[in-house]
Design an enzyme around this catalytic site. Structure first.
Site, PDB file in Angstrom:
ATOM      1  N   LYS A 183       0.885  -1.173   0.000  1.00 18.79           N
ATOM      2  CA  LYS A 183       0.000   0.000   0.000  1.00 18.79           C
ATOM      3  C   LYS A 183       0.919   1.219   0.000  1.00 18.79           C
ATOM      4  O   LYS A 183       1.336   1.710   1.051  1.00 18.79           O
ATOM      5  CB  LYS A 183      -0.878  -0.023   1.249  1.00 18.79           C
ATOM      6  CG  LYS A 183      -2.229   0.680   1.100  1.00 18.79           C
ATOM      7  CD  LYS A 183      -2.157   2.131   0.701  1.00 18.79           C
ATOM      8  CE  LYS A 183      -1.814   3.041   1.846  1.00 18.79           C
ATOM      9  NZ  LYS A 183      -1.528   4.429   1.432  1.00 18.79           N
ATOM     10  N   GLU A 257       9.394   1.414  10.912  1.00 26.17           N
ATOM     11  CA  GLU A 257      10.486   2.355  10.597  1.00 26.17           C
ATOM     12  C   GLU A 257       9.858   3.737  10.630  1.00 26.17           C
ATOM     13  O   GLU A 257       9.088   4.080   9.737  1.00 26.17           O
ATOM     14  CB  GLU A 257      11.027   2.098   9.183  1.00 26.17           C
ATOM     15  CG  GLU A 257      11.530   0.700   8.935  1.00 26.17           C
ATOM     16  CD  GLU A 257      12.953   0.515   9.389  1.00 26.17           C
ATOM     17  OE1 GLU A 257      13.570   1.494   9.846  1.00 26.17           O
ATOM     18  OE2 GLU A 257      13.434  -0.620   9.313  1.00 26.17           O
ATOM     19  N   CYS A 291      13.734  10.540   6.446  1.00 19.11           N
ATOM     20  CA  CYS A 291      13.625  10.076   7.834  1.00 19.11           C
ATOM     21  C   CYS A 291      14.917  10.327   8.592  1.00 19.11           C
ATOM     22  O   CYS A 291      14.890  10.689   9.765  1.00 19.11           O
ATOM     23  CB  CYS A 291      13.259   8.598   7.873  1.00 19.11           C
ATOM     24  SG  CYS A 291      14.372   7.568   6.923  1.00 19.11           S
ATOM     25  N   GLU A 388       9.943  16.297  14.813  1.00 19.28           N
ATOM     26  CA  GLU A 388      10.283  16.144  13.396  1.00 19.28           C
ATOM     27  C   GLU A 388       9.462  17.136  12.576  1.00 19.28           C
ATOM     28  O   GLU A 388       8.243  17.223  12.737  1.00 19.28           O
ATOM     29  CB  GLU A 388       9.961  14.717  12.937  1.00 19.28           C
ATOM     30  CG  GLU A 388      10.381  14.468  11.503  1.00 19.28           C
ATOM     31  CD  GLU A 388      10.023  13.070  11.012  1.00 19.28           C
ATOM     32  OE1 GLU A 388       8.870  12.644  11.213  1.00 19.28           O
ATOM     33  OE2 GLU A 388      10.897  12.403  10.426  1.00 19.28           O
TER      34      GLU A 388
END
Ligand code: NAD
Length: 493
Positions: A183, A257, A291, A388
């Site tokens: 997906k 992750e 990331c 973040e």
């Protein structure tokens, strides 16, 4: 070079491809935008809950009848190598699709598709090399482990490295005989749709690899499906938590992750020119939407001003532009919403006394561009130093001692990656022992390779991908124990 309509700059192959791409669901359509212009690239149908059910049932049937799971390992190796060759054949098209869909400069997408080929070849090699073991159980018993596939694996992936991140999961899953449902992100699903066509061409049997297009609701239906044996997720920490909750309803393996706020730590002893190049690369690549973005610069106090100048020189010289502009070094952000979020974060930092050494503003005109922004003067525990942002925003902080550098390096909820720039022997290795981080790069940043295990600690997730770690992630072992004493004494010699 101003590009207002990417289609005018495409060759016939890429234009035809875009004209003929479809979603894989039966639900309502959603738009896929070019972040460099804000224009629509494609409209795709979303997969509904019933499409998800159908995909899982078909993947299960394929797994059970052994059309892939029971093929010889060297056959799977051949198919994976053929897939790598097909990606090479369609290399230019895939680079263009990936660049357009994510907004990143074509030169960056070039590396991404090279990486995809490398990962496929690496796991092709593993097909024939993942083995079980013979175990020194008590002598009465003969004990071995058999290694086999996990079953039906699902991947839910983000938009920033669409095909590489998918491949970290798909290549080992296929190598070891699993069925696989992907997906991809609704923001950049196009390369996955091309790749699934290549799977068929390479000889992957029907229903062994399926792509489901759609947004969070499609992902949620997949994550909640009881028919999965494993879910591999890469994306934000918030979505990762929701997926882990959904999977906790039943015994499904999960790997996560997640996000990061990675420190790049520069000591006065470092080669400062090389460090400035590395820090710039670590934060401005993919407009900071990485990331492992080195979004916190920790610099030894004695070189703060000099190092900030070196970095500002490099940052101010960078060219912002559309993914198809050959001069472009930094692309746009992925969406208007993401850019607004980053602008708000920068505004709040400035309100709280931060100084924007570079950037700070959105560009007028088409596309979702934000200038690369370097902020000084924020406390280590300020929210902008902690959370973040996932955009081209770097926060600069200082330290005086190695111990303080470790403490500040660890002073966020995340633990994905860190960089250490030093000229002193042993210092990088000492730092690596103290940093809570899935990866530590010493006098380097952002080095990825199929051989190198990758993953996070703390709020950056759990589980490792790539390298030998994927053997455990995509196989199951069965322990087989036989009692050897049963026939003892039958021998009449
Ligand atoms: P995201 O979490 O918004 O979306 C990721 C995927 O999850 C998409 O496919 C999305 O459709 C799906 N999704 C959204 N809501 C869902 C739900 N409730 N249930 C199931 N699926 C759902 O992340 P994003 O914006 O695409 O990517 C950016 C994030 O990904 C950043 O936080 C970044 O740090 C992280 N990331 C991590 C790594 C890593 O390896 N650690 C790599 C790349 C990106």
């Amino acid at each position: 070079m101003t590009i207002t309509d990417a289609r005018e700059h495409l060759d016939d192959a890429a234009r035809d491809w875009l004209d003929n791409v479809h979603g894989t669901g039966s639900g309502p359509t959603f738009e896929v935008l070019d972040p460099g212009t804000g224009r629509i690239l494609a409209e795709l149908s979303a997969a509904t809950e019933s499409d998800v059910n159908h995909a899982v049932e078909a993947a299960r049937a394929a797994f059970e009848d052994g059309r892939w799971s029971e093929r010889d390992a060297d056959h799977r190796e051949e198919v994976l190598l053929r897939l790598a060759q097909l990606v090479e054949r369609d290399f230019e098209l895939l680079v263009t699709i990936e660049a357009l869909d994510t907004g990143k400069p074509r030169a960056e997408a070039w590396y991404d598709i090279k990486e995809v080929i490398g990962v496929l070849r690496y796991y092709a090699g593993w097909c024939t090399k993942a083995t079980g073991t013979t175990i020194p159980a008590p002598r009465q018993y003969f004990a071995v482990t058999l290694r086999g596939p996990v079953g039906v694996c699902a991947a839910i992936t983000p938009w920033n490295y669409p095909l590489p991140i998918l491949m970290y999961k798909l290549a080992p899953a296929l190598a070891f005989g699993n069925s696989f449902i992907a997906k991809p992100s609704e923001l950049a699903p196009l390369s996955a749709l091309h790749f699934v066509r290549l799977c068929a061409e390479a000889g992957v049997p029907d229903d062994v690899v399926t792509v489901l297009t759609g947004a969070g609701s499609t992902g949620a239906a997949l994550a909640a499906h009881p028919g999965l044996d494993k879910i591999a997720f890469t994306g934000s920490t918030r979505t990762g938590r929701a997926i882990a909750h959904a999977a906790a309803e039943r015994p499904t393996r999960v790997s996560l992750e997640l996000g990061g706020k990675s420190p790049n730590i520069v000591f006065a002893s470092a080669d400062l020119e090389a460090a400035a190049d590395g820090v710039a690369l670590g934060i401005w690549t993919n407009a900071g939407q990485v990331c492992v973005a080195g979004s916190r610069l920790l610099v030894e106090r004695s070189i703060h001003d000099r190092f900030v100048d070196l970095l500002a020189e490099r940052t101010d010289a960078m060219v912002l532009g559309h993914s198809l502009d050959p001069e472009a070094q930094i692309g746009p952000m992925i969406s208007a919403a993401q850019r607004t979020n980053a602008e708000n974060v920068v505004a709040s930092a400035l309100d709280d006394g931060a100084v924007a050494v570079t950037g700070g503003r959105a560009l007028a005109g088409p596309g979702f561009f934000l200038e690369p922004t370097m902020l000084t003067g924020l406390a280590t525990d300020h929210p902008v130093s902690q959370e973040e942002i996932f955009g081209p925003v770097l926060v600069v902080d200082t330290f005086d001692t190695e111990r303080e550098a470790v403490a500040k390096g660890n002073a966020t909820a995340y633990g994905l990656a860190a960089g250490v720039w030093t000229g002193r022997a042993g210092q990088g290795q000492r730092m690596a022992r103290g940093l809570s981080s899935g990866t530590v790069w010493i006098n380097a940043y952002g080095v990825f390779h199929p051989t190198l295990p990758f993953g996070g600690t703390k709020a950056s997730g759990y589980g490792r991908e790539l390298g030998e770690s994927a053997v455990e992630a995509y196989t199951e072992i069965t322990t087989v124990v036989e009692d050897l004493s049963a026939g003892e004494g039958d021998d009449h010699d």
